[in-house]
Design an enzyme around this catalytic site. Structure first.
Site, PDB file in Angstrom:
ATOM      1  N   ASP A   1       4.592   9.689   0.267  1.00  0.00           N
ATOM      2  CA  ASP A   1       3.245   9.328   0.695  1.00  0.00           C
ATOM      3  C   ASP A   1       3.007   9.740   2.140  1.00  0.00           C
ATOM      4  O   ASP A   1       3.445   9.071   3.073  1.00  0.00           O
ATOM      5  CB  ASP A   1       3.026   7.818   0.552  1.00  0.00           C
TER       6      ASP A   1
ATOM      7  N   LYS B   1      -0.900   9.567   7.756  1.00  0.00           N
ATOM      8  CA  LYS B   1      -0.232   8.491   8.477  1.00  0.00           C
ATOM      9  C   LYS B   1       0.120   8.956   9.893  1.00  0.00           C
ATOM     10  O   LYS B   1       0.429  10.124  10.114  1.00  0.00           O
ATOM     11  CB  LYS B   1       1.059   8.078   7.751  1.00  0.00           C
TER      12      LYS B   1
ATOM     13  N   GLU C   1      -3.738   4.843  -1.739  1.00  0.00           N
ATOM     14  CA  GLU C   1      -3.608   5.611  -2.979  1.00  0.00           C
ATOM     15  C   GLU C   1      -2.876   4.875  -4.079  1.00  0.00           C
ATOM     16  O   GLU C   1      -3.058   5.166  -5.259  1.00  0.00           O
ATOM     17  CB  GLU C   1      -2.888   6.937  -2.690  1.00  0.00           C
TER      18      GLU C   1
ATOM     19  N   LYS D   1       4.244   1.366  -9.251  1.00  0.00           N
ATOM     20  CA  LYS D   1       3.716   2.408  -8.372  1.00  0.00           C
ATOM     21  C   LYS D   1       4.830   3.403  -8.074  1.00  0.00           C
ATOM     22  O   LYS D   1       5.895   3.032  -7.576  1.00  0.00           O
ATOM     23  CB  LYS D   1       3.206   1.792  -7.074  1.00  0.00           C
TER      24      LYS D   1
ATOM     25  N   ARG E   1      -3.159   1.906  -5.287  1.00  0.00           N
ATOM     26  CA  ARG E   1      -4.056   1.197  -6.200  1.00  0.00           C
ATOM     27  C   ARG E   1      -4.789   2.162  -7.137  1.00  0.00           C
ATOM     28  O   ARG E   1      -5.213   1.768  -8.222  1.00  0.00           O
ATOM     29  CB  ARG E   1      -5.036   0.347  -5.399  1.00  0.00           C
TER      30      ARG E   1
ATOM     31  N   ASP F   1       8.103   4.949  -1.380  1.00  0.00           N
ATOM     32  CA  ASP F   1       6.849   4.446  -1.936  1.00  0.00           C
ATOM     33  C   ASP F   1       6.836   4.467  -3.458  1.00  0.00           C
ATOM     34  O   ASP F   1       5.815   4.162  -4.073  1.00  0.00           O
ATOM     35  CB  ASP F   1       5.671   5.252  -1.375  1.00  0.00           C
TER      36      ASP F   1
ATOM     37  N   ASP G   1      -5.069   7.026   2.033  1.00  0.00           N
ATOM     38  CA  ASP G   1      -3.779   6.352   2.180  1.00  0.00           C
ATOM     39  C   ASP G   1      -3.749   5.029   1.414  1.00  0.00           C
ATOM     40  O   ASP G   1      -2.729   4.368   1.373  1.00  0.00           O
ATOM     41  CB  ASP G   1      -3.460   6.123   3.656  1.00  0.00           C
TER      42      ASP G   1
END
Length: 504
Positions: free
Chosen positions: A271, A278, A350, A266, A352, A289, A348
């Site tokens: 993010d 967030k 995201e 990933k 996956r 991230d 959020d």
């Protein structure tokens, strides 16, 4: 990075700024550990007693300084705590040696050279001391300006005493420690780089440069290629940013390889949460991230540098998750690379979405196993804390092997289930899947989502490194504040296991 040298010289004769010895806890007070006998004799056998007067107990994390005895070329002795000694004369745990050496390196920041007289009775112990010393001396300095007062320079050189410089086994141990440290530090640098400097395109450029240096094959799919190929998950996440996404394939191959590993990382370079923004206090560390992609990239490079007889292909799913007028909205439906459609209810969630495209693409090459690595869920941090990563998968044997490998490598990990009763929560009334399910067990739900994109018959494991990938507290052992390099040691050891023909 700190230079590494093996030496068979005595602690007294080494020209250095300091000599490092180990101290263990004992029933009647601290005890000088193996490797420090010559130093102890120079204090007439009273080194432990002197250190106890100075407050040392031999506990982990301690670092106590005192002037070196007469006749030593080094002016300083640094005693570091090792904790309880192994019972019945057993070998020291590698992790205890790594942590003690890391404490010493951090304490000796600014010094040009230090000699490590820690327990190093065999090549494995030498490797542990060397790796701990090299990791402990890490500092991220790329963002400092000229004349910065941001801290002392890292230790210049670590000399591991007890090593045999001409012995093939010891030389191999030192080489492995150097490669691991440099690649973990590469990962740390990437994680610590500000997001205005590290974004999908610049990350891809760094991979291309490393690929050229180490003889790797690299392919970069830009936003146009992603659109043409139907990578709806990666494109969807990147829609809100002015910096378009990338999917990077970086591969190492060996002519005698019998196994192929596909590693998927990933790579959300920042993010914000997207439209599902967030809350305050959760954005500041989101440059981290992309830790999974950094770990995968570093592992492929490490496999090449070590010449492992295994094929390792890394897939870096790179995007920046931002809110804007063009951003992905809750309620949108994406058509992923697999052809499956996903109803997005939380932007959020995201990671996956980019991973599912990369996992599907990796599976097209029919690897022997797929392992994805991601800072995927806060739920897993709640479950396991900040120092343990989770292992899930569709193959119990692979999951168990990775757990064993991680523990042996010194990385705390724990196998987690994928309960079928949570799968129903991912059903969508308008698409094949939703990107979120039940709130409780959210880390497991994320694993169940990813499992939907793994080919039948392909062994797959998912490492959720959300906890240990970024350390916000004070440094400890060889672990710095900021990016840690989590999962690199485990992935390299996994590749070594595959090269040896003992994986699955």
């Amino acid at each position: 990075m700190t230079a590494l040298t093996l030496s068979a010289s005595s602690a007294a004769s080494v020209r250095a700024d300091a000599v490092v010895v180990g101290l263990t806890t004992g029933p009647k007070g601290p005890v000088v550990a193996a490797g420090g006998e010559a130093v102890d004799r120079a204090y007439d056998g009273k080194l432990a007693a002197t250190l106890e007067i100075l407050g040392a107990s031999g506990g982990e994390g301690e670092a106590t300084r005192l002037p070196a005895p007469a006749g030593f070329k080094a002016p300083l002795v640094l005693a570091v705590g090792l904790g309880d000694a192994p019972a019945d004369g057993a070998a020291w745990p590698a992790e205890a040696l790594r942590r003690a050496a890391g404490v010493a390196s951090r304490a000796l920041a600014g010094a040009k050279k230090a000699a490590f007289a820690l327990p190093a009775g065999d090549a494995a112990c030498v490797e542990a001391v060397a790796l701990g010393a090299l990791l402990g001396s890490y500092a991220f300095t790329a963002s400092r300006g000229t004349g910065s007062k941001g801290g002392k320079e890292p230790l210049g050189e670590a000399v591991v005493l007890g090593g045999k410089p001409r012995d093939k086994e010891y030389k191999a141990a030192a080489e492995r420690a150097t490669v691991l440290a440099q690649e973990m530090n590469r990962t740390r640098d990437l994680v610590n780089t500000p997001p205005n400097e590290l974004y999908p395109a610049s990350f891809a450029t760094l991979v291309q440069a490393a690929a050229k240096e180490h003889g790797l094959k690299v392919e970069v799919l830009d936003d146009k290629a992603l659109a043409k190929g139907g990578y709806g998950g990666i494109l969807g996440v990147g829609m809100g940013s002015q910096r378009p996404p990338r999917l990077v394939r970086v591969a190492y191959t060996h002519a005698k390889a019998k196994k192929t590993l596909a590693l998927v990382g990933k790579g959300i370079t920042y993010d914000s949460g997207g439209i599902s923004l967030k809350p305050p206090g959760f954005n500041e560390t989101m440059k981290s991230d992309m830790s999974g992609a950094a770990a995968v990239f570093a592992t492929v490079v490490a496999a090449a540098r070590l010449g492992l007889k295994v094929n390792v292909t890394g897939w870096l799913a790179l995007a920046e998750n931002m809110p804007s007028g063009s951003a992905l909205r809750p309620g949108d439906v994406l058509r992923t690379y697999s052809g499956k459609t996903v109803e997005v209810l939380n932007t959020d969630a995201e990671g996956r979405l980019v991973l599912c495209d990369a996992i599907t693409r990796a599976g097209e090459e029919n690897p022997d196993a797929i392992v994805d690595v991601a800072t995927l869920t806060g739920a897993m941090v709640m479950a396991l804390g900040g120092q343990v990563f989770a292992i899930m998968g569709n193959d119990d044997g692979l999951r168990s092997q990775i757990h064993t490998i991680a523990e042996a490598a010194g990385e705390a990990a724990w196998p987690m289930p994928l309960p079928d009763n949570l799968r129903k929560g991912l059903d969508s009334p308008i698409a094949d899947l939703k990107n979120i399910g039940e709130r409780m067990g959210g880390g497991l739900v994320a694993g169940l989502y990813l499992r939907e994109f793994v080919n039948d018959g392909t062994a797959w494991a998912h490492l959720d490194i959300a906890g240990p990938a970024f350390h916000e507290g004070a440094p400890y052992g060889y672990t710095p504040k900021g990016g840690t390099g989590s999962a690199v040691r485990t992935l390299v050891a996994l590749a070594e296991r595959a090269a040896a023909g003992s994986l699955l």
